[in-house]
Structures are given as structure tokens and as C-alpha cells.
Design a protein around this motif. Structure first.
Motif, PDB file in Angstrom:
ATOM      1  N   LEU A  27      30.755  37.726  31.223  1.00  0.00           N
ATOM      2  CA  LEU A  27      30.027  37.824  32.495  1.00  0.00           C
ATOM      3  C   LEU A  27      29.406  36.486  32.875  1.00  0.00           C
ATOM      4  O   LEU A  27      29.494  36.051  34.035  1.00  0.00           O
ATOM      5  N   SER A  28      28.796  35.816  31.909  1.00  0.00           N
ATOM      6  CA  SER A  28      28.088  34.564  32.185  1.00  0.00           C
ATOM      7  C   SER A  28      29.007  33.492  32.747  1.00  0.00           C
ATOM      8  O   SER A  28      28.649  32.760  33.674  1.00  0.00           O
ATOM      9  N   LYS A  29      30.190  33.384  32.171  1.00  0.00           N
ATOM     10  CA  LYS A  29      31.142  32.353  32.603  1.00  0.00           C
ATOM     11  C   LYS A  29      31.452  32.490  34.096  1.00  0.00           C
ATOM     12  O   LYS A  29      31.447  31.498  34.839  1.00  0.00           O
ATOM     13  N   VAL A  30      31.696  33.729  34.542  1.00  0.00           N
ATOM     14  CA  VAL A  30      32.049  33.936  35.941  1.00  0.00           C
ATOM     15  C   VAL A  30      30.818  33.809  36.842  1.00  0.00           C
ATOM     16  O   VAL A  30      30.915  33.317  37.971  1.00  0.00           O
ATOM     17  N   LEU A  31      29.652  34.210  36.351  1.00  0.00           N
ATOM     18  CA  LEU A  31      28.427  34.015  37.131  1.00  0.00           C
ATOM     19  C   LEU A  31      28.216  32.534  37.426  1.00  0.00           C
ATOM     20  O   LEU A  31      27.870  32.147  38.549  1.00  0.00           O
ATOM     21  N   VAL A  32      28.451  31.699  36.421  1.00  0.00           N
ATOM     22  CA  VAL A  32      28.311  30.248  36.607  1.00  0.00           C
ATOM     23  C   VAL A  32      29.321  29.748  37.636  1.00  0.00           C
ATOM     24  O   VAL A  32      29.004  28.909  38.493  1.00  0.00           O
ATOM     25  N   GLU A  33      30.540  30.264  37.555  1.00  0.00           N
ATOM     26  CA  GLU A  33      31.570  29.871  38.525  1.00  0.00           C
ATOM     27  C   GLU A  33      31.179  30.257  39.958  1.00  0.00           C
ATOM     28  O   GLU A  33      31.614  29.628  40.918  1.00  0.00           O
ATOM     29  N   LYS A  34      30.329  31.286  40.072  1.00  0.00           N
ATOM     30  CA  LYS A  34      29.845  31.728  41.381  1.00  0.00           C
ATOM     31  C   LYS A  34      28.611  30.948  41.834  1.00  0.00           C
ATOM     32  O   LYS A  34      28.006  31.256  42.864  1.00  0.00           O
ATOM     33  N   GLY A  35      28.216  29.929  41.071  1.00  0.00           N
ATOM     34  CA  GLY A  35      27.079  29.091  41.441  1.00  0.00           C
ATOM     35  C   GLY A  35      25.738  29.582  40.947  1.00  0.00           C
ATOM     36  O   GLY A  35      24.687  29.102  41.391  1.00  0.00           O
ATOM     37  N   ILE A  36      25.736  30.531  40.008  1.00  0.00           N
ATOM     38  CA  ILE A  36      24.501  31.090  39.470  1.00  0.00           C
ATOM     39  C   ILE A  36      24.176  30.416  38.137  1.00  0.00           C
ATOM     40  O   ILE A  36      25.051  30.241  37.290  1.00  0.00           O
ATOM     41  N   ASN A 176      30.436  49.050  35.123  1.00  0.00           N
ATOM     42  CA  ASN A 176      31.316  48.938  33.959  1.00  0.00           C
ATOM     43  C   ASN A 176      31.191  47.577  33.292  1.00  0.00           C
ATOM     44  O   ASN A 176      30.786  46.594  33.911  1.00  0.00           O
ATOM     45  N   TYR A 177      31.595  47.538  32.036  1.00  0.00           N
ATOM     46  CA  TYR A 177      31.830  46.250  31.395  1.00  0.00           C
ATOM     47  C   TYR A 177      33.019  45.581  32.091  1.00  0.00           C
ATOM     48  O   TYR A 177      33.978  46.261  32.474  1.00  0.00           O
ATOM     49  N   PRO A 178      33.008  44.274  32.232  1.00  0.00           N
ATOM     50  CA  PRO A 178      34.193  43.597  32.777  1.00  0.00           C
ATOM     51  C   PRO A 178      35.187  43.271  31.671  1.00  0.00           C
ATOM     52  O   PRO A 178      34.813  43.069  30.527  1.00  0.00           O
ATOM     53  N   ILE A 179      36.446  43.247  32.013  1.00  0.00           N
ATOM     54  CA  ILE A 179      37.487  42.824  31.082  1.00  0.00           C
ATOM     55  C   ILE A 179      38.066  41.507  31.579  1.00  0.00           C
ATOM     56  O   ILE A 179      38.338  41.348  32.770  1.00  0.00           O
ATOM     57  N   ASN A 180      38.248  40.576  30.664  1.00  0.00           N
ATOM     58  CA  ASN A 180      38.839  39.286  31.010  1.00  0.00           C
ATOM     59  C   ASN A 180      40.342  39.473  31.215  1.00  0.00           C
ATOM     60  O   ASN A 180      41.115  39.511  30.259  1.00  0.00           O
ATOM     61  N   LEU A 181      40.734  39.618  32.465  1.00  0.00           N
ATOM     62  CA  LEU A 181      42.122  39.950  32.789  1.00  0.00           C
ATOM     63  C   LEU A 181      43.093  38.819  32.462  1.00  0.00           C
ATOM     64  O   LEU A 181      44.279  39.065  32.229  1.00  0.00           O
ATOM     65  N   ASN A 182      42.606  37.602  32.452  1.00  0.00           N
ATOM     66  CA  ASN A 182      43.468  36.467  32.096  1.00  0.00           C
ATOM     67  C   ASN A 182      43.720  36.410  30.600  1.00  0.00           C
ATOM     68  O   ASN A 182      44.782  35.979  30.140  1.00  0.00           O
ATOM     69  N   HIS A 183      42.717  36.849  29.832  1.00  0.00           N
ATOM     70  CA  HIS A 183      42.833  36.804  28.373  1.00  0.00           C
ATOM     71  C   HIS A 183      43.671  37.963  27.852  1.00  0.00           C
ATOM     72  O   HIS A 183      44.528  37.794  26.974  1.00  0.00           O
ATOM     73  N   ASN A 364      38.041  45.133  36.700  1.00  0.00           N
ATOM     74  CA  ASN A 364      38.308  43.783  37.214  1.00  0.00           C
ATOM     75  C   ASN A 364      37.038  42.947  37.192  1.00  0.00           C
ATOM     76  O   ASN A 364      36.037  43.300  37.826  1.00  0.00           O
ATOM     77  N   ILE A 365      37.076  41.853  36.485  1.00  0.00           N
ATOM     78  CA  ILE A 365      35.866  41.063  36.283  1.00  0.00           C
ATOM     79  C   ILE A 365      35.292  40.533  37.592  1.00  0.00           C
ATOM     80  O   ILE A 365      34.071  40.470  37.759  1.00  0.00           O
ATOM     81  N   ASN A 366      36.135  40.192  38.538  1.00  0.00           N
ATOM     82  CA  ASN A 366      35.628  39.638  39.796  1.00  0.00           C
ATOM     83  C   ASN A 366      34.820  40.664  40.581  1.00  0.00           C
ATOM     84  O   ASN A 366      33.731  40.362  41.084  1.00  0.00           O
ATOM     85  N   SER A 367      35.326  41.892  40.684  1.00  0.00           N
ATOM     86  CA  SER A 367      34.580  42.919  41.413  1.00  0.00           C
ATOM     87  C   SER A 367      33.331  43.338  40.656  1.00  0.00           C
ATOM     88  O   SER A 367      32.281  43.601  41.255  1.00  0.00           O
ATOM     89  N   ILE A 368      33.410  43.366  39.320  1.00  0.00           N
ATOM     90  CA  ILE A 368      32.243  43.758  38.526  1.00  0.00           C
ATOM     91  C   ILE A 368      31.163  42.693  38.586  1.00  0.00           C
ATOM     92  O   ILE A 368      29.964  43.000  38.642  1.00  0.00           O
ATOM     93  N   VAL A 369      31.557  41.424  38.592  1.00  0.00           N
ATOM     94  CA  VAL A 369      30.571  40.348  38.748  1.00  0.00           C
ATOM     95  C   VAL A 369      29.864  40.480  40.095  1.00  0.00           C
ATOM     96  O   VAL A 369      28.639  40.319  40.190  1.00  0.00           O
ATOM     97  N   GLU A 370      30.617  40.785  41.147  1.00  0.00           N
ATOM     98  CA  GLU A 370      29.991  40.965  42.459  1.00  0.00           C
ATOM     99  C   GLU A 370      29.015  42.135  42.452  1.00  0.00           C
ATOM    100  O   GLU A 370      27.947  42.073  43.084  1.00  0.00           O
TER     101      GLU A 370
END
Length: 386
Positions: A27-36, A176-183, A364-370
Motif C-alpha cells: 500500500l505504501s509504495k503506491v501511496l507514495v506514487e500518488k504523491g502522498i 480489501n487488502y490490495p494484491i500486487n498485480l504486477n508481482h 486491484n491495488i489501484n482502486s483499493i489505494v483510491e
């Protein structure tokens, strides 16, 4: 926005960590990518202090003296002082912890405090039919009283936690928990015929004892079947190893087939997709989960997955459509479900396809991060209006 997570489990190479650590790292990795801005504060795995930036996440691994009976006090002091220092340097909006994480933590003015229900002491005491430990129960109740809002990772954990701990009229969001879809995606590796893979902490509540017992029934019909058990050991209060208990009591029951079960130890997170991919079936017959990460991870790779019908299992898998559900206390039922997969290759493959589609839609991690960002903004705005 600045989010500060409190956890001792943030992944560190060479050291085992649980699902909470994986979740926060993802979650943290994608939050940072979103500028947080994201900070993570917790105890170090070693007797030292370390500060590092991982994927843009500022990770503070702290050291506190271990004094029997007072470790909780010194840990809290060290963590509280670091959070205060971080806040002075870059104001924090949200502090998030798991169920007991806020018990003794002093609250900073203007900062909102969130508990994410990863499954606390009361929740698992109910599922395991054991008494509430007075000290741990007190800590959890105190922690819940300090929270301004809550995130439930499943409807089941929300419902059953609220039976014991008051949520009052505070905001509770189900995410939900997010799943790293790329991994976790389908990869081409040779599948080992009749190989069963388990991943997770090797302990009683994960159903691993019944899974080993199921091997006796599986081997009668599929003598080449194997079970690879991947994960860290669990230890009893007296220090005894759960894995050694299994080796002493359950493995000998398999007699000449004892070598069909292998304890692989901790598998590096980067290698886990290969382990799932090589499996004929991934089996996770947990007695109880809050939601679980391993099942949707393996589902995302289009693998046939056996999960528990207890707790939130039906929230993750639709039986016979996206995977199979079992009675985790019944070794024969576990065996029958696994043998069905071995016997029905075409249907199992179809379930795998449906499983990945389901995960892409719901984890989907992107929708869950949002969803998380929207939730955090609601809390921050509510705090400002008070």
C-alpha cells in the motif's frame, strides 16, 4: 497528506515478516506514487536503529531495551518520541496501527488515529475457542477507545470484532487488502504434478496440521503427491517449535510416505510467485482469517486454490467457480477437495481463469489505494471541522 504506519513487520531482507508487513509495504509504495508522504515506525529486527527510504517510504526501525514486564512501556516511549519528531519535521495527518497498536500511544493534537482490523486478540480468541488473556484484552480495548476511525479488511472481521469491542458511532470503512498485480501474475514454469503448496506462518490456526493429515488420504490414490510447506515457524509460550511438534507427532503417521511432506522455511517474497506457479494446487485451509493474502495472490496467478469455508472464506472464493472451499477441521474433506483438482484438470484450469478475473476486479491495488485515500481524506476533513 502524510500517513504514518506503526508496525514492526515492515519487510527487511533476511528476516521473516507476516501479512501485515506485506500489506503496508504494498500500500505504501503506491501511496507514495500518488504523491502522498508515508512514514513507517516500529521496532527493528535487530538491536540497532536504522532509517532508510524504500520505494520512497521513510522507514524507521527503532531499538528499545528489552526489560521483562516493561518492554511494552519502553517500546511505546521510543515509538511515540519518534512519531513526535517526525510530526515536527513534516506534520502527520493520519497515524494508522493494527488492533492493539494504539493502546499506550499518546495522541498528537490535530492528528487522526486509525485502527485497521487485521484480526486482534478478541477476534482470534473467539475463532479458536480460547479465553481472553486479561492483559492483551485490556490493551486491545484501550487501543480501540483511542481510535478515531476504523478500516475492516472483511465484513466478517468487522462483524465479529464489534461483538467484543465498541466502535461506537465512529467511521468504519470496509476495504480489501490490495494484491500486487504486477508481482502475482501467470508465469510459464513447469507445474509439478500432484504437488500441493502451502504458504504462511506454520501454526495451528492456519490448518497445517489437518493438511498434513489429509496427505494420508491423498497418497492412497495419488502416491506421488507431495506437500511443500513454505513459511516461518511459530513458537509456543515456552519456546517450543510448532514445526518440530508436527515432525514428532504428525509426520510419522505417514509412515513410508513421510518424505512426501517438506518444510521449505521462509520463502523470499520475490520468489513466491515461482513457488505458486509450480504448484498443482495451492492449499490454505485456515481455521480462521481476517481475509488472507495468500489465497488471492495465488488466485491472481490463475492457480487452483483451496481455501477455508470458515470466516471470510466465502468473501474471497465462490466455491467451484473461483476456487474450492473446505472444512479446515476435517482432513478427509481437505483431501477430497484436493483430489478433485487432481482429477479434473479442465475444470480446475477454468476455475483458475475465473479466479484471476475475480482478483483483478476486487483486489486491484489501484482502486483499493483510491478507496484508502478517499477514506483518509474523510477523516482529515472531519477532524478539521471539529
Amino acid at each position: 497528506m502524510h500517513i504514518c504506519f506503526i508496525t514492526n513487520e515492515f519487510p527487511k531482507p533476511g528476516y521473516p515478516h507476516g501479512g501485515i508487513g506485506t500489506f503496508i509495504a504494498t500500500l505504501s509504495k503506491v501511496l507514495v506514487e500518488k504523491g502522498i508522504e508515508v512514514s513507517v515506525v516500529g521496532k527493528n529486527y535487530t538491536a540497532s536503529e536504522e532509517i532508510e527510504s524504500i520505494n520512497g517510504v521513510k522507514v524507521y526501525r527503532l531499538y528499545a531495551k528489552k526489560i521483562k514486564g516493561l518492554e511494552w512501556y519502553f517500546n511505546t516511549q521510543v515509538i511515540a518520541n519518534r512519531i513526535k519528531a517526525i510530526h515536527l519535521e513534516s506534520p502527520i495527518d493520519i497515524v494508522e496501527a493494527s488492533d492493539m497498536g494504539l493502546a499506550f500511544l499518546p495522541k498528537l493534537k490535530g492528528v487522526s488515529y486509525v485502527i485497521r482490523m487485521h484480526g486482534g486478540h478478541h477476534f482470534f480468541s473467539e475463532s479458536e475457542n480460547r479465553k481472553i488473556n486479561p492483559w492483551r484484552g485490556f490493551q486491545e480495548k484501550r487501543s480501540y477507545k483511542s481510535a478515531d476511525a476504523f478500516v475492516a479488511v472483511s465484513d466478517f472481521v468487522k462483524t465479529h470484532t464489534s461483538k467484543y469491542l465498541s466502535l461506537e458511532n465512529r467511521l468504519v470503512e470496509r476495504i480489501n487488502y490490495p494484491i500486487n498485480l504486477n508481482h502475482f501474475q501467470p508465469i510459464e514454469v513447469p507445474v509439478v504434478p500432484n504437488q500441493i503448496v502451502f504458504a504462511g506462518t506454520v501454526c495451528e490456526k492456519k490448518g497445517i496440521r489437518q493438511l498434513i493429515q489429509a496427505m494420508a488420504y491423498i497418497l492412497e490414490e495419488f502416491p506421488t503427491a507431495s506437500l511443500d510447506i513454505c513459511g516461518r515457524d511459530w513458537f509456543y509460550p515456552n519456546g517450543d517449535s510448532y514445526i518440530e511438534m508436527l515432525k514428532a507427532t504428525e509426520i510419522p503417521k505417514l509412515k513410508s510416505n513421510a518424505d512426501s511432506v517438506t518444510f521449505k522455511g521462509v520463502i523470499d517474497y520475490n520468489e513466491l510467485p515461482k513457488v505458486y506457479a509450480a504448484a498443482h494446487v495451492c492449499a490454505f485451509p485456515s481455521h480462521m482469517e481476517t481475509l488472507g493474502l495468500v489465497a488471492p495472490e495465488a488466485m491472481c496467478m490463475m492457480k487452483p486454490v483451496l481455501f477455508t469455508k470458515e470466516g471470510p472464506g466465502p468473501e474471497v472464493i465462490s466455491h467451484c467457480e473461483t476456487g474450492l472451499l473446505c472444512n479446515p477441521y476435517d482432513a478427509l474433506d481437505i483431501a477430497e477437495q484436493i483430489k478433485w483438482i487432481f482429477k479434473n484438470a479442465e475444470a480446475a484450469d477454468k476455475m483458475g481463469v475465473n479466479a484471476r478475473k475475480s482478483v483483478l476486479e476486487r483486489f486491484n491495488i489501484n482502486s483499493i489505494v483510491e478507496q484508502n485515500i478517499t477514506f483518509y481524506n474523510r477523516i482529515i476533513n472531519s477532524n478539521k471541522s471539529v
